[in-house]
Write a protein that holds these residues in place. Structure first.
Motif, short mmCIF file in Angstrom:
data_model
loop_
_atom_site.label_atom_id
_atom_site.label_comp_id
_atom_site.label_asym_id
_atom_site.label_seq_id
_atom_site.Cartn_x
_atom_site.Cartn_y
_atom_site.Cartn_z
N ASN A 124 0.83 -1.21 0.00
CA ASN A 124 0.00 0.00 0.00
C ASN A 124 0.87 1.27 0.00
OD1 ASN A 124 -1.60 2.18 0.73
ND2 ASN A 124 -2.75 1.06 2.29
N ILE A 137 0.37 4.27 0.65
CA ILE A 137 0.21 5.10 1.85
C ILE A 137 1.09 4.54 2.97
CG2 ILE A 137 -1.41 5.82 3.66
CD1 ILE A 137 -1.93 7.29 1.06
N ALA A 138 1.11 3.22 3.08
CA ALA A 138 1.93 2.60 4.12
C ALA A 138 3.42 2.77 3.81
CB ALA A 138 1.57 1.12 4.25
N ALA A 164 -4.63 3.85 -3.94
CA ALA A 164 -3.74 3.25 -2.95
C ALA A 164 -4.52 2.61 -1.81
CB ALA A 164 -2.78 4.30 -2.40
#
Lengths: 635, 190
Positions: free
Chosen positions: B48, B50-51, B106
């Motif tokens: 991901n 964002i991660a 995302a």
């Protein structure tokens, strides 16, 4: 009487049976639904456009793709701008899912890992649903801690999912950036409107709140991104990774659970106490502001309150993985199962819910499976209750993308119906069922009153706060979002109760999380996973033949919600909600309409198209959004 | 060879078991066995975005990565399979609407090089230098086998990645380019 359309009645012992004397009890004419709204025929719409299209006032308004939703959804509408209404709405799932085809012939245990890939947001719910279906088929019951940890995993997925939807996907529709552009007078009003719950969420006016809903820069948007991380971190403590867990097995979980894991989880779970109070009251403020500013907003995304959920969060003292006892263990779930028709809860029994399900393909890119001399595989469920030939246990997935037009076929989604009603799925359905049924386990934090759900959220930095979600008078886009916001608190409290239950079990020294099992290599077995995604209802119907999957059918929340118009011209839930949506943007120029209220209606369902349809085309593997050339359908 | 920068992160983006489209992950896995200098960290960046952004952001101030070397299959469709193109990203971001789309992608499960870069760029977690290594793919079926054209560049790309991680002059010679591989409207087919 539970069923109004299907010819199914109940004897004195409550056992369902087919009404006698009907030659084709599941035929289209034998059980015709009444009461729902109807889509205009494609011919009638074409005529309307022809008559009014000279000045462009009645014309198509297409959303292709619908943005800020998970996956590939297109939406075709015909808008009547002078009357500010939608006269045709068609929901188009543009990709084929195919897991039903992929699973056939495989070891059933593969389903836990393969079907997880149906979704990049909430894969774990599919894993668990698979495990439940296998458990039922092979008669394997998890130990208490296995049941509890599975509940925690589910709750943590929702705590990822709900903020994501509320503030990253749907939230921007109510943000200053968008409202100021489409409805400037509404935003001016918001600047002067004091928020009601400032002491909890900290926003003085509704406009302040809208500013922080702005995408990319708003504090609520950024906070939601952060909270998805908190939930994800807690999830991987017990599931290994997100969104595709590695620890879900038939018979429980393969994770090692100890005090360190539980404490690390609580550090994260505790952060949702305050967050869930804030979110619920933010969406109360947004909803009430719009209603007061213009009562027409009550019609945005409105439809009759007709919805379905199988309930979730098993009680370890009740769950025995059998179909025969599923009414009992279903009714002891923390979130009660239920079918709601026109606002009335008509059953909470899982077997009754199950036998009322049918899946049609009249307007979908699939071939019928009931004809061609094929006999119905299962006339009854494992308890001997009647099943439709269109029931998932009888369904065969036969892709056939032909006849592409609004009159014939226009989507890869199928048309599930319950008692032939277009049911809606959503986390709010479980809230509604639980509030009305008064069957949830006794809890120090939650109370089902019959008309509301009271939730006492423990203190964090904010004081202990009582929230109360009321069954709404109107059912619309705002109530879906408000319900989802309250589901944050509901989920947090269920997670907290299960966390405490896990600690009690660990204290006894019983740290078993799974039960050993053997896969059958002979005979035929059937199972069904009754579970739920962040977006609501989820079932996996499984048939095993000599150790391999003979049939596998997945029905997701978005299978229900995105479904097309059915053979009785009843629109699917997205379609119906859009047909009832007034166009409230402050412009009279059809070319300047952004379709915001239509998008609010669709997004309020939290569409998840990867679950509904998926990734294979002859051109290769599609992993990104797709738009369709809808002109091919305008015939 | 010139001195290596303060901290470098090396990784790949792709999907497992998708033939040539797995090349980013496969190269990262090969490089994980590299006895890299202590300033170089080889990591899986294929999750991901964002991660990924949050992971980069977690580094303490003053210890953040100063260079990222990232590899992925990128289908432009206008060059032969196996073409390798390396450049320094000019860090120009797309419009806010496109960034918002990248975030939506995302958080709903899409893992791709351009949204990884755009997201970490937008949220301020991007190392000062970002070296993109594109490989033009051919095979896109399920499976583990690389096409001949892509297999032939596998080892050379691994060596170049090491070079970019450790040699400032090699990096300085790379052109500075925008992300130009956004897919035209219509089907995005991997």
């Amino acid at each position: 009487m539970c069923f109004k359309n299907l010819p199914v009645e109940f004897d004195d012992q409550g056992k369902p049976f087919l009404r006698e004397g009907i030659r084709d009890p599941y035929g289209a004419g034998a059980a015709t639904p009444t009461g729902g709204s109807r889509q205009l025929t494609a011919e009638r719409v074409a005529e309307l456009v022809r008559r009014n299209g000279h000045d462009g006032t009645v014309r198509p308004m297409d959303f292709d793709p619908v943005t800020r939703v998970a996956g590939a959804l297109a939406f075709h509408t015909v808008a009547d701008f002078p009357n500010r209404k939608i006269v045709e709405a068609r929901s188009v799932a543009t990709l084929f899912r195919g897991y039903e085809v992929i699973m056939v012939g495989r070891d059933p245990r593969d389903a836990i890992y393969i079907t997880s890939r149906a979704c990049g947001v909430c894969g774990g719910v599919h894993s668990t649903c698979s495990a439940l279906a296998i458990e039922m088929a092979i008669k394997c019951v998890p130990p208490p801690l296995g049941v509890i940890i599975r509940n925690l995993a589910l709750a943590l997925e929702f705590l990822y999912d709900h903020p994501l939807h509320l503030h990253l996907l749907a939230g921007p529709d109510y943000s200053a950036a968008i409202v100021e552009a489409t409805n400037p007078s509404l935003f001016e009003r918001a600047k002067k409107t004091e928020a009601r719950y400032t002491e909890i969420h900290g926003y003085r006016t509704v406009a302040d709140l809208m500013i922080d809903l702005n995408p990319l820069t708003g504090k609520l948007y950024l906070e939601a991104l952060h909270m998805t991380r908190v939930a994800r971190e807690a999830y991987v403590l017990i599931c290994g990774k997100y969104p595709h867990p590695q620890t879900i097995v038939p018979g429980g979980m393969s994770s090692t659970i100890n005090l360190t894991v539980m404490n690390e989880m609580m550090v994260r779970l505790g952060q949702f106490f305050d967050y869930s109070k804030k979110i619920a009251l933010i969406w109360d403020d947004i909803t009430e502001f719009f209603y007061e500013a213009n009562p027409e907003y009550r019609k945005v995304g409105s439809r009759r309150a007709t919805m379905i959920d199988t309930g979730i969060f098993d009680h370890p003292d009740a769950y025995d993985a059998t179909y025969e006892n599923s009414d009992d263990w279903g009714n002891r779930r923390w979130a009660t199962p239920g079918a709601i028709v026109d606002g009335k809860l008509v059953t909470t029994d899982l077997r009754t819910i199950n036998i009322g399900i049918e899946e049609f393909v009249d307007h979908s890119y699939y071939a019928e499976w009931t004809g061609d001399g094929q006999k119905q595989h299962y006339p009854t469920d494992p308890s001997g209750n009647p099943l439709s030939p269109y029931h998932p246990w009888n369904k065969v997935t036969r892709p056939r993308p032909e006849g592409q037009n609004w009159k014939e076929k226009y989507t890869w989604d199928t048309t599930p119906r319950w008692d032939r009603n277009a049911m809606e799925a959503g986390c709010y359905a479980r809230l509604w069922n639980t509030a009305v049924a008064k069957k949830m386990p006794e809890s120090p934090y939650m109370e089902s009153t019959g008309h509301s759900l009271k939730m006492r959220v423990p203190a964090g930095a904010l004081p202990e706060t009582e929230l109360e979600w009321h069954v709404p008078a109107d059912w619309n886009a705002f109530e879906r979002n408000r319900g989802r916001a309250y589901c944050m608190a509901f989920t947090t409290l269920i997670a907290f109760e299960n966390w405490r239950a896990a600690m009690e079990i660990i204290k006894t020294g019983d740290t078993r999380t799974s039960t050993k099992f053997d896969m059958p290599t002979r005979g035929e077995q059937r199972g069904v996973g009754f579970w739920g995604a962040g977006r609501g209802y989820l079932t996996h119907h499984l048939t095993i033949d000599r150790g391999a999957v003979a049939n596998y059918q997945i029905v997701t929340p978005s299978t229900w919600n995105a479904s097309p118009t059915d053979r009785w011209d009843q629109p699917g839930p997205y379609e119906e909600a859009v047909l009832n949506t007034p166009l409230l943007e402050e412009t009279n120029d059809p070319t300047k309409f952004r379709g915001l209220d239509v998008l609010r209606a669709i997004r309020s369902f939290d569409p998840c198209m990867p679950c509904t349809t998926h990734i294979q085309s002859e051109a290769g593997l599609i992993t990104r959004e797709v738009n369709t050339c809808a002109c091919a359908l305008d015939e | 060879m010139t001195a290596s920068p303060a901290r470098v992160i090396v990784g790949g983006v792709g999907y497992p078991d998708l033939c040539d489209y797995s090349i980013g992950i496969e190269i990262q896995e090969r490089l994980s066995a590299w006895d890299a200098p202590p300033t170089v960290s080889v990591e899986d960046l294929s999750y991901n975005p964002i991660a990924v952004c949050q992971r980069l952001d977690d580094e303490a101030p003053g210890e953040r990565f100063t260079r990222m070397v990232i590899v992925s299959a990128v289908c432009r469709g206008t060059r032969p399979a196996g073409t390798v193109h390396c450049y320094r990203w000019d860090r120009q971001l797309p419009s806010n609407d496109e960034i918002q789309d990248a975030v939506t992608d995302a958080v709903t499960g899409i893992i791709a090089l351009e949204n990884t870069l755009v997201i970490i760029g937008y949220f301020g977690a991007l190392p000062a230098e970002t070296i993109v290594v594109e490989i033009e793919p051919e095979a896109h079926e399920f499976g583990g086998a690389l096409s001949d054209a892509v297999r032939q560049v596998f080892d050379p790309v691994c060596e170049r990645m090491k070079e970019f991680a450790t040699d400032d002059e090699s990096v300085a010679r790379l052109p500075i380019e925008p992300l130009t591989f956004s897919v035209p409207p219509g089907m995005r087919v991997l």
